[in-house]
Design a protein around this motif. Structure first.
Motif, PDB file in Angstrom:
ATOM      1  N   PRO A 157       0.834  -1.216   0.000  1.00  0.00           N
ATOM      2  CA  PRO A 157       0.000   0.000   0.000  1.00  0.00           C
ATOM      3  C   PRO A 157       0.863   1.257   0.000  1.00  0.00           C
ATOM      4  N   ILE A 158       0.382   2.278  -0.679  1.00  0.00           N
ATOM      5  CA  ILE A 158       1.000   3.601  -0.664  1.00  0.00           C
ATOM      6  C   ILE A 158      -0.045   4.580  -0.140  1.00  0.00           C
ATOM      7  N   GLN A 159       0.289   5.291   0.911  1.00  0.00           N
ATOM      8  CA  GLN A 159      -0.648   6.210   1.550  1.00  0.00           C
ATOM      9  C   GLN A 159      -1.221   7.198   0.538  1.00  0.00           C
ATOM     10  N   GLY A 160      -2.568   7.275   0.471  1.00  0.00           N
ATOM     11  CA  GLY A 160      -3.227   8.249  -0.397  1.00  0.00           C
ATOM     12  C   GLY A 160      -3.091   7.977  -1.873  1.00  0.00           C
ATOM     13  N   ALA A 161      -2.969   6.701  -2.269  1.00  0.00           N
ATOM     14  CA  ALA A 161      -2.811   6.368  -3.684  1.00  0.00           C
ATOM     15  C   ALA A 161      -3.782   5.274  -4.094  1.00  0.00           C
ATOM     16  N   PHE A 162      -4.191   5.309  -5.351  1.00  0.00           N
ATOM     17  CA  PHE A 162      -4.994   4.253  -5.937  1.00  0.00           C
ATOM     18  C   PHE A 162      -4.086   3.226  -6.596  1.00  0.00           C
TER      19      PHE A 162
END
Length: 236
Positions: A111-116
């Motif tokens: 996961p990448i914070q604030g990314a789709f």
């Protein structure tokens, strides 16, 4: 591929996804991904959008409780998405996995914070059943699954960008010397019907194989035949 969204927190992102009136923003993000596809395939601008006639959007919220024995189950079984593009927002727990070698190895999508996460669907690309569509097999769709863990629950939200049911599914461009992999154009609704039929048939075959394996394992083993003989006969 990840599309950054300015580091917004997951709670705020979820709120934006679920409130009415925010659909155009998601379609705009999907449109940007579509333009990347067009450039990669050497297409005219808006070619993918026009092939979809009118993009439809569906949303799914998936909650995966923590599991004391995560190795015994899957959060979401292996699959591909039938549409054009999927935008996936996952929390920081993670659990999304993808494969490029037919399931022999799985890559964890961190996961990448604030990314789709942007998944390419069956509509535009090759499926693991060897069917190619808009890209004529030049690009692969996202063959993926979701796993659970024993420490934390997981939440993800997926928005599926699908073409209209009557949209024609056929390669948008053939390179020089390239043959079309489809025998004839079909509608997206027919493509979806065929995909579901193959998924059901595959599930049926897997179930049959599992049941047959269980029958074999449950079958009593043949015991050696010990013939009763007298002591005099044995010592003879």
């Amino acid at each position: 591929m990840h599309v950054g969204r300015g580091g917004a927190r997951l709670e705020r992102d979820i709120h934006i996804l679920l409130i009415p009136g925010e659909e155009p923003r998601l379609l705009a993000v999907a449109g940007e991904a579509g333009r990347v596809e067009e450039e990669a395939m050497g297409l005219e601008k808006e070619a993918v959008r026009e092939a979809c006639i009118e993009m439809e959007q569906k949303l799914a919220v998936n909650f995966y409780p923590k599991c004391p024995q995560p190795d015994l189950t899957l959060g979401l079984k292996r699959h591909t998405d039938p549409g054009t593009i999927t935008l996936l927002l996952q929390d920081q727990v993670g659990g999304l996995q993808a494969t490029r070698d037919n399931g022999n190895t799985w890559i964890t999508v961190k996961p990448i914070q604030g990314a789709f996460v942007v998944n390419l669907g069956d509509h535009g690309h090759a499926t693991r059943f060897a069917e190619e569509y808009l890209s004529n097999g030049r690009f692969r769709n996202a063959d993926h699954q979701a796993v659970v863990n024993s420490n934390s629950s997981r939440l993800s939200i997926a928005t599926f960008q699908n073409p209209s049911p009557e949209a024609i599914v056929y390669p948008l461009k053939l390179r020089e010397g390239e043959e079309c992999v489809m025998n004839e154009p079909i509608t997206f609704s027919e493509m979806y019907r065929r995909k579901m039929a193959k998924d059901l048939e595959l599930a049926r075959l897997k179930k049959m194989a599992k049941e047959q394996q269980q029958v074999v394992s449950d079958k009593p083993q043949d015991k050696p035949n010990f013939e009763s003989k007298s002591l005099d006969h044995i010592l003879a």
